[in-house]
Design a protein around this motif. Sequence first.
Motif, mmCIF file in Angstrom:
data_model
loop_
_atom_site.group_PDB
_atom_site.id
_atom_site.type_symbol
_atom_site.label_atom_id
_atom_site.label_comp_id
_atom_site.label_asym_id
_atom_site.label_seq_id
_atom_site.Cartn_x
_atom_site.Cartn_y
_atom_site.Cartn_z
ATOM 1 N N LYS A 154 -21.059 18.346 -17.830
ATOM 2 C CA LYS A 154 -20.309 17.920 -19.012
ATOM 3 C C LYS A 154 -21.213 17.426 -20.134
ATOM 4 N N ALA A 155 -22.229 16.625 -19.792
ATOM 5 C CA ALA A 155 -23.053 16.016 -20.844
ATOM 6 C C ALA A 155 -24.434 15.677 -20.307
ATOM 7 N N LEU A 156 -25.363 15.590 -21.244
ATOM 8 C CA LEU A 156 -26.728 15.171 -20.952
ATOM 9 C C LEU A 156 -26.939 13.786 -21.546
ATOM 10 N N TYR A 157 -27.387 12.866 -20.724
ATOM 11 C CA TYR A 157 -27.614 11.501 -21.196
ATOM 12 C C TYR A 157 -28.965 11.049 -20.664
ATOM 13 N N HIS B 3 -18.033 17.028 -14.918
ATOM 14 C CA HIS B 3 -16.616 16.982 -15.291
ATOM 15 C C HIS B 3 -15.755 16.277 -14.245
ATOM 16 N N ASN B 4 -15.935 16.607 -12.988
ATOM 17 C CA ASN B 4 -15.001 16.144 -11.960
ATOM 18 C C ASN B 4 -15.639 15.173 -10.972
ATOM 19 N N SER B 5 -16.565 14.373 -11.458
ATOM 20 C CA SER B 5 -17.204 13.414 -10.572
ATOM 21 C C SER B 5 -17.597 12.176 -11.373
ATOM 22 N N ASP B 6 -17.521 11.030 -10.720
ATOM 23 C CA ASP B 6 -17.940 9.799 -11.394
ATOM 24 C C ASP B 6 -19.424 9.536 -11.176
ATOM 25 N N LYS B 7 -20.072 10.435 -10.423
ATOM 26 C CA LYS B 7 -21.500 10.300 -10.195
ATOM 27 C C LYS B 7 -22.281 11.090 -11.242
ATOM 28 N N THR B 8 -23.471 10.603 -11.563
ATOM 29 C CA THR B 8 -24.379 11.350 -12.427
ATOM 30 C C THR B 8 -25.495 11.934 -11.570
ATOM 31 N N VAL B 9 -26.049 13.020 -12.047
ATOM 32 C CA VAL B 9 -27.117 13.697 -11.313
ATOM 33 C C VAL B 9 -28.418 13.543 -12.092
ATOM 34 N N PRO B 10 -29.472 13.050 -11.455
ATOM 35 C CA PRO B 10 -30.741 12.876 -12.162
ATOM 36 C C PRO B 10 -31.436 14.213 -12.420
ATOM 37 N N ILE B 11 -32.227 14.260 -13.471
ATOM 38 C CA ILE B 11 -33.020 15.447 -13.799
ATOM 39 C C ILE B 11 -34.480 15.136 -13.496
ATOM 40 N N GLY B 12 -35.113 15.961 -12.704
ATOM 41 C CA GLY B 12 -36.525 15.777 -12.401
ATOM 42 C C GLY B 12 -37.383 16.092 -13.618
ATOM 43 N N GLN B 13 -38.511 15.427 -13.720
ATOM 44 C CA GLN B 13 -39.367 15.605 -14.899
ATOM 45 C C GLN B 13 -39.807 17.049 -15.059
ATOM 46 N N SER B 14 -40.137 17.715 -13.950
ATOM 47 C CA SER B 14 -40.609 19.096 -14.041
ATOM 48 C C SER B 14 -39.486 20.078 -14.356
ATOM 49 N N TYR B 15 -38.225 19.633 -14.252
ATOM 50 C CA TYR B 15 -37.078 20.499 -14.523
ATOM 51 C C TYR B 15 -36.465 20.224 -15.900
ATOM 52 N N ARG B 16 -36.906 19.163 -16.558
ATOM 53 C CA ARG B 16 -36.239 18.692 -17.768
ATOM 54 C C ARG B 16 -36.172 19.750 -18.866
ATOM 55 N N ASP B 17 -37.302 20.384 -19.175
ATOM 56 C CA ASP B 17 -37.319 21.362 -20.267
ATOM 57 C C ASP B 17 -36.395 22.544 -19.969
ATOM 58 N N GLU B 18 -36.404 23.004 -18.715
ATOM 59 C CA GLU B 18 -35.554 24.141 -18.346
ATOM 60 C C GLU B 18 -34.079 23.764 -18.427
ATOM 61 N N VAL B 19 -33.729 22.557 -17.985
ATOM 62 C CA VAL B 19 -32.342 22.101 -18.044
ATOM 63 C C VAL B 19 -31.871 22.022 -19.492
ATOM 64 N N ARG B 20 -32.672 21.432 -20.366
ATOM 65 C CA ARG B 20 -32.309 21.307 -21.768
ATOM 66 C C ARG B 20 -32.100 22.679 -22.412
ATOM 67 N N LYS B 21 -32.964 23.624 -22.058
ATOM 68 C CA LYS B 21 -32.878 24.952 -22.653
ATOM 69 C C LYS B 21 -31.717 25.756 -22.067
ATOM 70 N N GLU B 22 -31.606 25.766 -20.720
ATOM 71 C CA GLU B 22 -30.604 26.597 -20.055
ATOM 72 C C GLU B 22 -29.176 26.080 -20.233
ATOM 73 N N LEU B 23 -28.990 24.767 -20.146
ATOM 74 C CA LEU B 23 -27.646 24.210 -20.139
ATOM 75 C C LEU B 23 -27.168 23.740 -21.515
ATOM 76 N N PHE B 24 -28.130 23.395 -22.392
ATOM 77 C CA PHE B 24 -27.721 22.820 -23.678
ATOM 78 C C PHE B 24 -28.369 23.513 -24.879
ATOM 79 N N ASN B 25 -29.149 24.550 -24.607
ATOM 80 C CA ASN B 25 -29.803 25.306 -25.675
ATOM 81 C C ASN B 25 -30.642 24.409 -26.569
#
Length: 242
Positions: A208-211, A218-240
Amino acid sequence: MKIRCVIIDDEFPARALLKDYIERFPHLELTGSFKSPLEALPLLQSGGVDLVFLDIQMPEISGMDFLKAFHLKNILVVITSAYPEYALEGYQLDVIDYLLKPFAFERFVQSVQKAGDRLHQRNSDSSTTATAFAESREFIVVKADHKSYRVNVADILFIEGMREYVTFHCLNQKLVALESLKNLVEQLPAGLFMRVHKSYIVNRQQVKALYGNQLQLHNSDKTVPIGQSYRDEVRKELFNLN
């Protein structure tokens, strides 16, 4: 891509010529040279051969009879013969080329190109089929609590790794299974799931969102952490984001 080659010809000069031609190509690898098809059979059946240069007239069994008697699964065949009258029969047996002896290096090159094109097409088709199958999977089987569960992939929110175990956090249930994230990454459809941390895989459609370094779902009250080595790919793939 290496093309693993085998020569089958009862005449030494013919084998020597083919060996010389093959060794001129860095992507060709000669894995065997034999005087008869029966000598080559164990290697051919081992699955370690891509391309065979096969003579026709040989004492024990002819090349044509050998092709008819033994199914060379996933092996391409180039006939090398001094007899042009066998060409039609050869193509009916699905050989990819027919080299009429004596043949020049330039003609040999054409056969190599045909083999390379056929193998490239085969690999592309296989990859496309595998991808399409993975993307079309509607459920996976998860073994947990001494049971086997059919879990709809769309219902998986995220997967959390805990050493040798993983927890499937789903819409209506949570399952703990003896499994590894590495194996799951290979099994789950890549278009739907993404690894965002060494210990987490998320359902892309549930993000749902990046914070900061956290993903809100969307359907969970838990947040999922982003690993440092995955951060750039997550930002690009999921949020452009760059």
